[in-house]
Scaffold this motif. Structure first.
Motif, PDB file in Angstrom:
ATOM      1  N   UNK A   1     -16.797 -15.489   9.457  1.00  0.00           N
ATOM      2  CA  UNK A   1     -17.426 -15.489   9.446  1.00  0.00           C
ATOM      3  C   UNK A   1     -17.895 -16.888   8.724  1.00  0.00           C
ATOM      4  N   UNK A   2     -18.894 -17.388   9.895  1.00  0.00           N
ATOM      5  CA  UNK A   2     -19.183 -18.832   8.933  1.00  0.00           C
ATOM      6  C   UNK A   2     -19.485 -18.836   8.140  1.00  0.00           C
ATOM      7  N   UNK A   3     -20.928 -18.086   7.934  1.00  0.00           N
ATOM      8  CA  UNK A   3     -21.538 -17.869   6.459  1.00  0.00           C
ATOM      9  C   UNK A   3     -21.084 -17.504   5.352  1.00  0.00           C
ATOM     10  N   UNK A   4     -19.642 -16.684   5.035  1.00  0.00           N
ATOM     11  CA  UNK A   4     -18.873 -17.142   4.864  1.00  0.00           C
ATOM     12  C   UNK A   4     -18.110 -17.951   3.855  1.00  0.00           C
ATOM     13  N   UNK A   5     -17.556 -18.161   5.404  1.00  0.00           N
ATOM     14  CA  UNK A   5     -16.698 -19.501   4.798  1.00  0.00           C
ATOM     15  C   UNK A   5     -18.092 -20.358   3.713  1.00  0.00           C
ATOM     16  N   UNK A   6     -19.153 -20.710   4.290  1.00  0.00           N
ATOM     17  CA  UNK A   6     -20.340 -22.135   3.380  1.00  0.00           C
ATOM     18  C   UNK A   6     -19.935 -20.866   2.282  1.00  0.00           C
ATOM     19  N   UNK A   7     -20.586 -19.868   1.964  1.00  0.00           N
ATOM     20  CA  UNK A   7     -20.498 -19.645   0.277  1.00  0.00           C
ATOM     21  C   UNK A   7     -18.876 -20.031   0.056  1.00  0.00           C
ATOM     22  N   UNK A   8     -17.647 -19.799   0.573  1.00  0.00           N
ATOM     23  CA  UNK A   8     -16.214 -19.631  -0.082  1.00  0.00           C
ATOM     24  C   UNK A   8     -16.812 -21.364  -0.840  1.00  0.00           C
ATOM     25  N   UNK A   9     -17.029 -22.147   0.296  1.00  0.00           N
ATOM     26  CA  UNK A   9     -17.114 -24.190   0.509  1.00  0.00           C
ATOM     27  C   UNK A   9     -18.406 -23.874  -0.922  1.00  0.00           C
ATOM     28  N   UNK A  10     -19.017 -23.413  -1.323  1.00  0.00           N
ATOM     29  CA  UNK A  10     -20.377 -24.042  -1.332  1.00  0.00           C
ATOM     30  C   UNK A  10     -19.482 -23.272  -3.255  1.00  0.00           C
ATOM     31  N   UNK A  11     -18.783 -21.965  -3.685  1.00  0.00           N
ATOM     32  CA  UNK A  11     -18.709 -22.090  -4.718  1.00  0.00           C
ATOM     33  C   UNK A  11     -17.992 -22.838  -5.085  1.00  0.00           C
ATOM     34  N   UNK A  12     -16.573 -23.046  -4.632  1.00  0.00           N
ATOM     35  CA  UNK A  12     -15.884 -24.156  -4.366  1.00  0.00           C
ATOM     36  C   UNK A  12     -16.178 -25.364  -4.994  1.00  0.00           C
ATOM     37  N   UNK A  13     -17.127 -25.930  -4.709  1.00  0.00           N
ATOM     38  CA  UNK A  13     -17.877 -27.030  -5.403  1.00  0.00           C
ATOM     39  C   UNK A  13     -18.792 -27.119  -5.653  1.00  0.00           C
ATOM     40  N   UNK A  14     -18.981 -25.983  -6.735  1.00  0.00           N
ATOM     41  CA  UNK A  14     -20.311 -25.749  -7.678  1.00  0.00           C
ATOM     42  C   UNK A  14     -19.079 -24.973  -9.266  1.00  0.00           C
ATOM     43  N   UNK A  15     -20.116 -25.228  -9.889  1.00  0.00           N
ATOM     44  CA  UNK A  15     -19.796 -24.533 -11.601  1.00  0.00           C
ATOM     45  C   UNK A  15     -20.607 -22.897 -11.444  1.00  0.00           C
ATOM     46  N   UNK A  16     -19.856 -22.034 -11.652  1.00  0.00           N
ATOM     47  CA  UNK A  16     -20.445 -21.021 -12.652  1.00  0.00           C
ATOM     48  C   UNK A  16     -20.744 -19.704 -11.002  1.00  0.00           C
ATOM     49  N   UNK A  17     -20.168 -19.843 -10.286  1.00  0.00           N
ATOM     50  CA  UNK A  17     -20.517 -19.710  -8.953  1.00  0.00           C
ATOM     51  C   UNK A  17     -18.998 -18.904  -8.266  1.00  0.00           C
TER      52      UNK A  17
END
Length: 120
Positions: free
Chosen positions: A1-17
């Motif tokens: 699901x694109x929603x979770x792919x975007x969350x995972x991408x955000x987490x990989x590129x952002x600290x502390x999440x």
């Protein structure tokens, strides 16, 4: 699901999440003893805070009556001891506006702050 792919991408590129958990529709229904059938379940951690949520994704096809029935199921799940917030994600802004209007106008039974409902 694109929603979770975007969350995972955000987490990989952002600290502390981090996206801690992501269950698909089938596994989520099993997790909920089939009382409800969300599109997915997720656990997100940010700044040390863990947020668990059920995801309901609408491509613009949900009718308000369908959403009301879903909320009834979530209420039953909550009474069974699994009170987890619901995140409704709408593909079209018009759907979000219609849903928000029905909540504010009191036309969507059970959709209140106690239910833990959010829209995106």
């Amino acid at each position: 699901m694109n929603f979770f792919c975007r969350l995972a991408h955000h987490a990989r590129n952002t600290g502390d999440c981090v996206l801690r958990e992501w269950l698909n529709e089938r596994k989520t229904a099993e997790f909920c003893a089939r009382i409800v059938a969300p599109d997915a379940y997720g656990e997100w951690t940010e700044n040390g805070v863990i947020v668990k949520f059920f995801l309901e994704f609408d491509n613009g096809t949900e009718k308000i009556d369908d959403v009301t029935r879903k909320l009834d199921g979530y209420r039953e799940l909550s009474r069974a001891g699994m009170a987890i917030p619901i995140l409704f994600v709408f593909a079209h802004p018009r759907s979000t506006d219609r849903y928000d209007l029905n909540i504010r106008g009191g036309e969507l039974p059970g959709a209140d702050a106690d239910q833990g409902v959010a829209t995106v």
